[in-house]
Design an enzyme around this catalytic site. Structure first.
Site, PDB file in Angstrom:
ATOM      1  N   LEU A  78       0.849  -1.186   0.000  1.00 38.07           N
ATOM      2  CA  LEU A  78       0.000   0.000   0.000  1.00 38.07           C
ATOM      3  C   LEU A  78       0.886   1.237   0.000  1.00 38.07           C
ATOM      4  CD1 LEU A  78      -2.669  -0.968   2.719  1.00 38.07           C
ATOM      5  CD2 LEU A  78      -3.003  -0.980   0.239  1.00 38.07           C
ATOM      6  N   ASP A  79       0.389   2.318  -0.595  1.00 39.45           N
ATOM      7  CA  ASP A  79       1.101   3.591  -0.520  1.00 39.45           C
ATOM      8  C   ASP A  79       1.224   4.033   0.939  1.00 39.45           C
ATOM      9  OD1 ASP A  79       1.191   3.712  -3.304  1.00 39.45           O
ATOM     10  OD2 ASP A  79      -0.685   4.845  -3.438  1.00 39.45           O
ATOM     11  N   MET A  80       2.190   4.905   1.195  1.00 42.20           N
ATOM     12  CA  MET A  80       2.450   5.359   2.552  1.00 42.20           C
ATOM     13  C   MET A  80       1.181   5.905   3.229  1.00 42.20           C
ATOM     14  SD  MET A  80       5.249   8.154   3.940  1.00 42.20           S
ATOM     15  CE  MET A  80       4.461   9.613   3.252  1.00 42.20           C
TER      16      MET A  80
END
Length: 300
Positions: free
Chosen positions: A135-137
């Site tokens: 997942l993105d940050m």
């Protein structure tokens, strides 16, 4: 069945194959996994080590030890881990927003991987971090981590089948005309020096299924299920249609700290076959507080 060992029983239909062929064709193991285990002496037939050209016979019991001494150049750090599900093969965690999944040059420490290695160490589990999903940050939600090479291979193999589903909750600007539908638009990386993606016919096929769960005065709460898994797929698709995510600084309106301090996107549900048993697991993580607060804000 021992937790560190897979046990396969040779049937009448599969007898007569060489061991390597049996493991690849019948048990769907990768060539790399088989070769490594054979080299380490982790494959047995009826309790005895054999070569991969051994011809399997009816009722042979093949033992495949999934344990392997490994290490990672990542420092264990005491970072809280929200465990949703765990067994000897996998761990599924609910990642908080603002945390990078794996160390990078910009974020060498303080990542989910650092926390997981500390968690494994505290439990005296000799695992490395094998990410099955990312997942993105600033996206929160469920991530699958394999605890051994076998489970990582099996999950990667099964990721494209219909029993593997990843669903998200997003809060978007505007009210979507259709309450449910499918977005099928190709996504293309603009250039090598940027992470930004666009809709372009040169891109990869990208398919997102959506349904509006709640319509509010200033936006919608939307459920999205990915059929493909392109980088930033949900964010690019929704922005192109004119419904950018709240808080999305890359594709959206810009700074919206009064509403939410990150993109309003949460990986809330996973459905997938367990790598060892084939049992379908369905796991969920509740929408985080910052998105619940945002939903209340856009209702007024």
């Amino acid at each position: 069945m021992k937790e560190n060992k897979l046990i396969f029983k040779v049937s009448e239909e599969t007898a007569g194959k060489k061991l390597r062929e049996y493991l690849r064709a019948v048990e769907k193991l990768s060539g790399r996994l088989i070769s490594g285990a054979a080299r380490d002496g982790r494959i047995t037939v009826n309790g005895t080590r054999v070569k991969l050209n051994y011809v399997v016979k009816l009722n042979d019991e093949i033992g495949f030890d999934v344990t392997k001494e490994e290490s990672q150049n990542i420092d264990p750090e005491p970072i809280p881990i929200d465990v949703i599900y765990e067994d000897s093969d996998i761990i599924v965690v609910n990642k908080q927003p603002g945390i990078v999944v794996h160390p990078t040059k910009s974020y060498p420490n303080g990542t989910l991987a650092n926390g997981l290695l500390y968690y494994f160490k505290e439990k005296d589990e000799k695992c490395i971090v094998r990410l099955v999903s990312r997942l993105d940050m600033d996206t929160s939600g469920l991530i699958i981590i394999a605890k051994n090479q076998f489970s990582h291979m099996a999950l990667a193999r099964d990721m494209g089948n219909e029993n593997f589903e990843k669903s998200y909750l997003a809060i978007v600007h505007g009210n979507i005309d259709k309450k449910e539908g499918t977005i099928n638009l190709p996504i293309y990386r603009v250039g090598g020096d940027t992470i930004k993606r666009i809709i372009d016919e040169r891109g990869q096929e990208s398919i997102t299924h959506f349904s509006v769960l709640e319509s509010c005065r200033k936006g919608d709460l939307v459920k999205l299920t990915l059929e493909t898994g392109r980088t930033h797929q949900i964010r690019v698709h929704l922005t192109y249609l004119g419904y950018p995510l709240y808080g999305d600084s890359l594709y959206g309106i810009g700074n919206e700290d009064d509403y939410i301090k990150r993109q309003a996107l949460h990986a809330y549900k996973l459905k997938f076959p367990h790598p060892r048993t084939g049992e379908i697991l369905e796991l969920e993580a509740d929408m985080p507080e910052d998105m619940k607060e945002l939903l209340n804000k856009i209702k007024s």
